[in-house]
Every structure is written in structure tokens, then in C-alpha cells.
Design an enzyme around this catalytic site. Structure first.
Site, PDB file in Angstrom:
ATOM      1  CD  GLU A  87      -1.584  -0.292   3.551  1.00 15.45           C
ATOM      2  OE1 GLU A  87      -1.802   0.747   4.178  1.00 15.45           O
ATOM      3  OE2 GLU A  87      -2.242  -1.341   3.716  1.00 15.45           O
ATOM      4  CB  CYS A 119      -2.206  -5.566   6.036  1.00 19.21           C
ATOM      5  SG  CYS A 119      -1.926  -3.956   6.792  1.00 19.21           S
ATOM      6  NE  ARG A 207     -19.450   2.465  13.419  1.00 18.25           N
ATOM      7  CZ  ARG A 207     -20.474   1.803  12.900  1.00 18.25           C
ATOM      8  NH1 ARG A 207     -20.944   0.731  13.511  1.00 18.25           N
ATOM      9  NH2 ARG A 207     -21.028   2.210  11.781  1.00 18.25           N
ATOM     10  CB  THR A 209     -10.202  -1.774  14.199  1.00 14.47           C
ATOM     11  OG1 THR A 209     -10.262  -0.526  13.513  1.00 14.47           O
ATOM     12  CG2 THR A 209      -8.781  -2.299  14.167  1.00 14.47           C
ATOM     13  CG  HIS A 242      -2.023  -8.647   9.578  1.00 15.50           C
ATOM     14  ND1 HIS A 242      -0.916  -8.102   8.980  1.00 15.50           N
ATOM     15  CD2 HIS A 242      -2.788  -7.600  10.010  1.00 15.50           C
ATOM     16  CE1 HIS A 242      -1.004  -6.775   9.041  1.00 15.50           C
ATOM     17  NE2 HIS A 242      -2.123  -6.456   9.651  1.00 15.50           N
ATOM     18  CG  ASN A 274       1.049  -3.645  10.719  1.00 15.88           C
ATOM     19  OD1 ASN A 274       1.361  -4.537   9.919  1.00 15.88           O
ATOM     20  ND2 ASN A 274      -0.147  -3.081  10.707  1.00 15.88           N
ATOM     21  CB  SER A 304      -8.116  -2.695   6.282  1.00 15.63           C
ATOM     22  OG  SER A 304      -7.517  -2.835   7.548  1.00 15.63           O
TER      23      SER A 304
END
Length: 354
Positions: A87, A119, A207, A209, A242, A274, A304
Site C-alpha cells: 500500500e 495488509c 468500531r 477494527t 497478520h 506492523n 482491511s
């Protein structure tokens, strides 16, 4: 309902390579700037990796790709695909894959391109490489997950957004260091994290995640794959998930029945943060550095938006002779050079000369 994915041709990982930048910044150093705190007791990781001024997704992918080629022991021209998941591609319009293919001596008789899926962009490239080689269209394909992740100054993401990743060459099972037993992908439209065009830093929907995004997708992908392969957590010697921080992979591992002994070798986030598209793949590389022939490995990514790729590999005898042809993952992690926040801000382009 379709579950496990297996190519018609038996394939696996014939070469792999890691890369982590030398520079590090401690989480408590970041906290001291924005919170006035000198301790890192409540911070998500201990420290994170930081790319140097001359490093980006392309340069790091080249080094990881070189390491993968060393372990594979094949001529670069035999690779017919170079796909890079990230990304943080340096160019909005110009692929990273063509530059890496040229630099590694793979070009021009190959396909090349870039993948984006937050990710899990790197493991998305792995799935494509598995299909490409498994169909017989190519003998070898190179998939890379690499990032120089960004976090807005003072934001929670700044403590974890790091740099690094890994490269995997997929090829026929008879030449593989680790043979693919099966894979499974699970995706939904869950808006937990995103960045629009022309925005420098990402936004996160708090909210969504945890449970709706990370835990649901990894848990579903891993459980579905294990059930389809008639395997249980105790059948695996290693597992990697992950790693946006330290707590999330530990929690999902426990929920799925894995012990610390099984996931510890691949849990790198406390030391390097990360690495986004490189996270699960870098953990897998660290596991291969320690694995023995016959070991089963479960690797599950998360991206995500949202989705997870789950893989089951069985380590072959070839790992013993070829593992030490290139630097180990820990070799990169242990060469840390710590910097303060001013140097970090300069390296990450957070401050500029007028």
C-alpha cells in the site's frame, strides 16, 4: 460451498527472502513527543523499523527478491511473473513490478504488476502466483509483500506503521522448500481502514477494527482451511497471523487453539512493528528459517476492507541445505540502529526544508 483451493499441479515455495531496514525507533520515543510519556508499558509494540532516505518498496523488494533467488537456485529468466503487493508503491501510475523484474534480471519475458489489498496485498500476490504456476502457465512466479507504512504524526498508527517484507518464489513441488497443502481466501466489505487518493495518511474506523474485521476474517479463514484439510491446531508446529500489534495475533492464536510455542517464531511485531503487506509473509519467512522437514505451517494474513488468505505448507527436506544461502530474517532484525524522532520525521518525509 467452495472451500479449500488447490492447484491442479502440486506446487510450493522454492525460494524465499526477507528484508527489514536497519533503522528503528522506540515506541516510547514517539510517546515522549506526543504524550509526554517516557515509558512504553501501554504501547502496542516496543519499537518499529524505519526505511532510510534511499529506501522504498521497490529497493526493499529487490533485496528480498535477491535472497529468494539465492535460496531457489534458479536462473532469474525462468520466473515468468513478478507481482508486488503493497500500500506504499512509490508511483501512483507506474508499476513497481517492472522495476524489480528488470533489476533482478527477470525481464523482459514475464508479466509484472502491482497488487493492492491493504495488509494482505502480498498474500494476494501469492495466491495469484500459486494459480499461475499451478495452472502450468509458468514454472516459477515471484510474489512479494513489502511496505513503507505511513501513520499521521501523533496518531495511534504512528506507533506501529513500519517497513519491511518478504519475497516468495512459487514453483513445482518437487523443487519446493515447503509444499502447499491448500489455501483459502475470505473477503467481505468491511470499512475498517482506508486511504483515498491524494491523502497522505490513512483513516481507521475504530468500531470495525477488531471483531468485525481482524478477528472475524482471520478466524473464519483459518478455521475453514483447517476443517477442509481435516487438521487441528495441534497438528501444526508453527502458525503465523497478520501482526498489526502484539495483542491481536496472540488473541486470535489462543482463540484458534494455538500455543505461544507455535506462534512465537513468527511473531515479529514487538521488535519491528506492523510491516503491513509484508507482515504475515515476513513472519512466514522467519518460521521457514527455523522449520524442520515434515513441519506443518499455518499462515494467515489480513487486509482491511476486508479479507484474509490462509495457507497450509509442509516443509520438505530441501530446507536444510538451502536455508543458509541468504541472510536469515533475524539477521536483519538484529542489526538495529536506533534513531530519535527528529531523524525519524526526516526519514519519513514528515518535515522538509523549505
Amino acid at each position: 460451498m467452495q472451500t479449500v483451493m488447490k492447484p491442479e499441479r502440486a506446487i510450493g515455495i522454492v525460494g524465499y527472502g526477507a528484508y527489514v531496514p536497519r533503522y528503528r525507533i522506540k515506541s516510547k520515543t514517539i510517546a515522549a513527543v506526543w504524550r509526554g510519556e517516557q515509558t512504553g508499558n501501554q504501547l502496542p509494540v516496543k519499537q518499529k523499523s524505519v526505511p532510510g532516505l534511499d529506501e522504498d518498496t521497490i529497493t526493499m523488494s529487490i533485496e528480498a527478491g535477491q535472497n529468494a533467488l539465492l535460496r531457489a537456485g534458479i536462473e532469474p529468466q525462468k520466473i515468468r511473473a513478478v507481482w508486488i503487493g503493497s500500500e506504499s508503491h512509490p508511483y501512483a501510475v507506474k508499476p513497481s513490478g517492472t522495476v524489480v523484474a528488470q533489476a533482478l534480471g527477470i525481464a523482459p519475458a514475464n508479466t509484472a504488476g502491482d497488487f493492492e489489498f491493504a495488509c494482505k496485498a502480498g498474500t494476494e500476490a501469492m495466491q495469484a502466483a500459486i494459480g499461475y504456476v499451478g495452472s502450468g502457465m509458468a514454472d516459477y512466479a515471484l510474489a512479494i509483500g513489502m511496505d513503507t507504512a505511513q501513520g499521521r504524526p501523533g496518531d495511534a498508527l504512528e506507533y506501529t506503521a513500519a517497513a519491511g517484507g518478504a519475497a516468495f518464489i512459487m514453483g513445482a513441488a518437487e523443487n519446493a522448500l515447503a509444499v502447499l497443502k491448500g489455501a483459502y481466501s475470505y473477503v467481505t466489505d468491511t470499512p475498517d481502514f482506508f486511504r483515498r487518493n491524494y491523502q497522505k495518511f490513512p483513516e481507521h474506523g475504530n468500531r470495525f477494527t477488531g471483531e468485525p474485521a481482524y478477528f472475524h476474517h482471520i478466524g473464519t479463514a483459518a478455521a475453514t482451511l483447517m476443517e477442509a484439510l481435516n487438521l487441528k491446531s495441534q497438528d501444526f508446529r508453527f502458525a503465523v497471523f497478520h501482526q498489526p500489534n502484539q495483542k491481536f495475533p496472540e488473541k486470535i492464536a489462543a482463540k484458534l487453539g494455538f500455543t505461544q510455542e507455535q506462534y512465537n517464531a513468527g511473531l515479529l511485531a514487538p521488535q519491528i512493528g506492523n510491516t503491513y503487506a509484508g507482515s504475515a509473509m515476513l513472519g512466514l519467512a522467519a518460521i521457514l528459517d527455523a522449520a524442520r522437514p515434515g513441519d506443518l505451517i499455518l499462515a494467515v494474513s489480513f487486509g482491511s476492507g476486508a479479507g484474509s488468505d490462509a495457507f497450509c505448507f509442509e516443509v520438505s527436506e530441501k530446507i536444510v541445505e538451502r536455508r543458509n544461502r541468504a541472510p536469515l530474517t533475524l539477521d536483519y532484525i538484529e542489526r538495529a540502529r536506533f534513531i530519535d524522532y527528529s531523524w525519524y520525521a526526516r526519514f519519513r518525509d514528515k518535515i522538509r526544508k523549505s
